[in-house]
Design a protein around this motif. Structure first.
Motif, PDB file in Angstrom:
ATOM      1  N   ILE A  24      -0.943  -0.929   1.299  1.00 18.49           N
ATOM      2  CA  ILE A  24       0.049  -0.547   2.421  1.00 18.49           C
ATOM      3  C   ILE A  24       1.155  -0.930   2.110  1.00 18.49           C
ATOM      4  O   ILE A  24       2.387  -0.190   2.000  1.00 18.49           O
ATOM      5  N   VAL A  25       1.515  -2.236   1.910  1.00 15.77           N
ATOM      6  CA  VAL A  25       2.851  -3.080   1.327  1.00 15.77           C
ATOM      7  C   VAL A  25       3.314  -2.226   0.190  1.00 15.77           C
ATOM      8  O   VAL A  25       4.417  -1.721  -0.132  1.00 15.77           O
ATOM      9  N   TYR A  26       2.677  -1.944  -1.016  1.00 19.46           N
ATOM     10  CA  TYR A  26       2.981  -1.839  -2.397  1.00 19.46           C
ATOM     11  C   TYR A  26       3.422  -0.143  -2.238  1.00 19.46           C
ATOM     12  O   TYR A  26       4.310   0.078  -2.765  1.00 19.46           O
ATOM     13  N   PHE A  27       2.479   0.613  -1.477  1.00 15.16           N
ATOM     14  CA  PHE A  27       2.971   1.937  -1.436  1.00 15.16           C
ATOM     15  C   PHE A  27       4.117   2.504  -0.531  1.00 15.16           C
ATOM     16  O   PHE A  27       5.092   3.103  -0.606  1.00 15.16           O
ATOM     17  N   SER A  28       4.190   1.714   0.444  1.00 18.10           N
ATOM     18  CA  SER A  28       5.352   1.667   1.361  1.00 18.10           C
ATOM     19  C   SER A  28       6.796   1.294   0.450  1.00 18.10           C
ATOM     20  O   SER A  28       7.887   1.952   0.705  1.00 18.10           O
ATOM     21  N   THR A  79      -1.589  -9.630  -4.952  1.00 18.91           N
ATOM     22  CA  THR A  79      -1.365 -10.052  -3.522  1.00 18.91           C
ATOM     23  C   THR A  79      -3.010  -9.756  -2.668  1.00 18.91           C
ATOM     24  O   THR A  79      -3.136 -10.611  -1.813  1.00 18.91           O
ATOM     25  N   ALA A  80      -3.637  -8.875  -3.191  1.00 13.90           N
ATOM     26  CA  ALA A  80      -4.975  -9.036  -2.740  1.00 13.90           C
ATOM     27  C   ALA A  80      -5.840 -10.200  -3.013  1.00 13.90           C
ATOM     28  O   ALA A  80      -6.558 -10.729  -1.921  1.00 13.90           O
ATOM     29  N   LEU A  81      -5.948 -10.797  -4.115  1.00 17.40           N
ATOM     30  CA  LEU A  81      -6.479 -11.816  -4.540  1.00 17.40           C
ATOM     31  C   LEU A  81      -6.124 -12.993  -3.588  1.00 17.40           C
ATOM     32  O   LEU A  81      -6.743 -13.832  -3.020  1.00 17.40           O
ATOM     33  N   PHE A  82      -4.542 -13.010  -3.224  1.00 20.28           N
ATOM     34  CA  PHE A  82      -4.130 -14.076  -2.708  1.00 20.28           C
ATOM     35  C   PHE A  82      -4.417 -14.196  -1.085  1.00 20.28           C
ATOM     36  O   PHE A  82      -4.706 -14.886  -0.541  1.00 20.28           O
ATOM     37  N   LEU A  91       8.063  -2.806  -7.465  1.00 25.94           N
ATOM     38  CA  LEU A  91       7.048  -3.863  -7.534  1.00 25.94           C
ATOM     39  C   LEU A  91       6.377  -4.043  -8.707  1.00 25.94           C
ATOM     40  O   LEU A  91       6.046  -3.104  -9.448  1.00 25.94           O
ATOM     41  N   PRO A  92       6.084  -5.291  -9.188  1.00 25.37           N
ATOM     42  CA  PRO A  92       5.185  -5.206 -10.450  1.00 25.37           C
ATOM     43  C   PRO A  92       4.117  -4.523 -10.896  1.00 25.37           C
ATOM     44  O   PRO A  92       3.253  -4.636  -9.799  1.00 25.37           O
ATOM     45  N   GLU A  93       3.847  -3.777 -11.843  1.00 26.29           N
ATOM     46  CA  GLU A  93       2.820  -2.899 -11.767  1.00 26.29           C
ATOM     47  C   GLU A  93       1.486  -3.523 -12.336  1.00 26.29           C
ATOM     48  O   GLU A  93       0.244  -3.191 -11.748  1.00 26.29           O
ATOM     49  N   GLY A  94       1.986  -4.407 -13.300  1.00 30.58           N
ATOM     50  CA  GLY A  94       0.779  -5.167 -13.986  1.00 30.58           C
ATOM     51  C   GLY A  94      -0.140  -4.498 -14.640  1.00 30.58           C
ATOM     52  O   GLY A  94       0.159  -3.505 -15.371  1.00 30.58           O
ATOM     53  N   LEU A 149      -0.560  -9.642 -13.481  1.00 30.87           N
ATOM     54  CA  LEU A 149      -1.668  -8.918 -12.753  1.00 30.87           C
ATOM     55  C   LEU A 149      -1.145  -7.679 -11.966  1.00 30.87           C
ATOM     56  O   LEU A 149      -1.761  -6.894 -11.841  1.00 30.87           O
ATOM     57  N   GLY A 150       0.186  -7.774 -11.508  1.00 31.32           N
ATOM     58  CA  GLY A 150       0.607  -6.756 -10.641  1.00 31.32           C
ATOM     59  C   GLY A 150       0.450  -7.013  -9.228  1.00 31.32           C
ATOM     60  O   GLY A 150      -0.330  -7.775  -8.808  1.00 31.32           O
TER      61      GLY A 150
END
Length: 175
Positions: free
Chosen positions: A155-159, A126-129, A168-171, A120-121
């Motif tokens: 925020i965490v992904y783009f940071s 992460t949003a679903l979790f 990080l996994p793109e999915g 999923l990426g």
């Protein structure tokens, strides 16, 4: 006209109290032993990380620091309970674990998260979790849960990807 009593009567207060403690001597030892075993397994796995030595720029340094801290805290935890039994002859009162179902659901959610992270990426998984964890922990506001989950994961992904250069996994989103 009389004012209502400001302080509750003693019998009212005790009726609201619930006993959340357990006097089990083995409970803390089981937890401490499990923590110690997990630490030993993590230490073995740390030594299996490919690379030479434990240079601060190497791949083993940070995991080794975390594992050593884990092991130290596990030993301190066990020593605290042993010392309490030696001094008083009684075990430390531990809180009863009455929220087994939500804790188990969170563990299952983490396992599912780890399994779907690559496909999923990071952003979607992460949003679903975050939303699932909020629901399990008692939140009932869908709009807030989804908003916070999406914003935190973005925020965490783009940071990490833009500021730190960590991939990080793109999915399925592909960016």
């Amino acid at each position: 006209m009389t004012l209502p009593e400001a302080t509750p009567r003693a019998t009212d207060v005790h009726e609201l109290d619930e006993d959340h403690s357990s006097t089990s001597k083995t409970g803390p030892f089981i937890v401490g032993a499990v923590m110690l075993v997990i630490g030993i397994i993590l230490l073995i796995q740390t030594f299996r990380i490919p690379g030479e030595g434990f240079d601060p720029q190497g791949p083993r340094f940070f995991p080794l620091c975390i594992v050593l801290a884990w092991l130290l805290l596990s030993v301190i935890y066990l020593a605290t309970h042993i010392g309490k039994i030696i001094r008083t002859g009684k075990g430390e009162a531990a809180e009863k674990f009455s929220r087994m179902v939500p804790a188990a659901i969170l563990v299952i959610s983490l396992v599912v998260y780890a399994l779907v992270l690559d496909s999923l990426g990071y952003l979607i998984a992460t949003a679903l979790f975050f939303v699932a964890a909020a629901r399990v922990l008692g939140s009932r506001n869908w709009a807030r849960d989804i908003t916070v989950g999406v914003l935190l994961s973005a925020i965490v992904y783009f940071s990490f990807t833009q500021a730190l250069g960590v991939r990080l996994p793109e999915g399925i989103l592909g960016f």
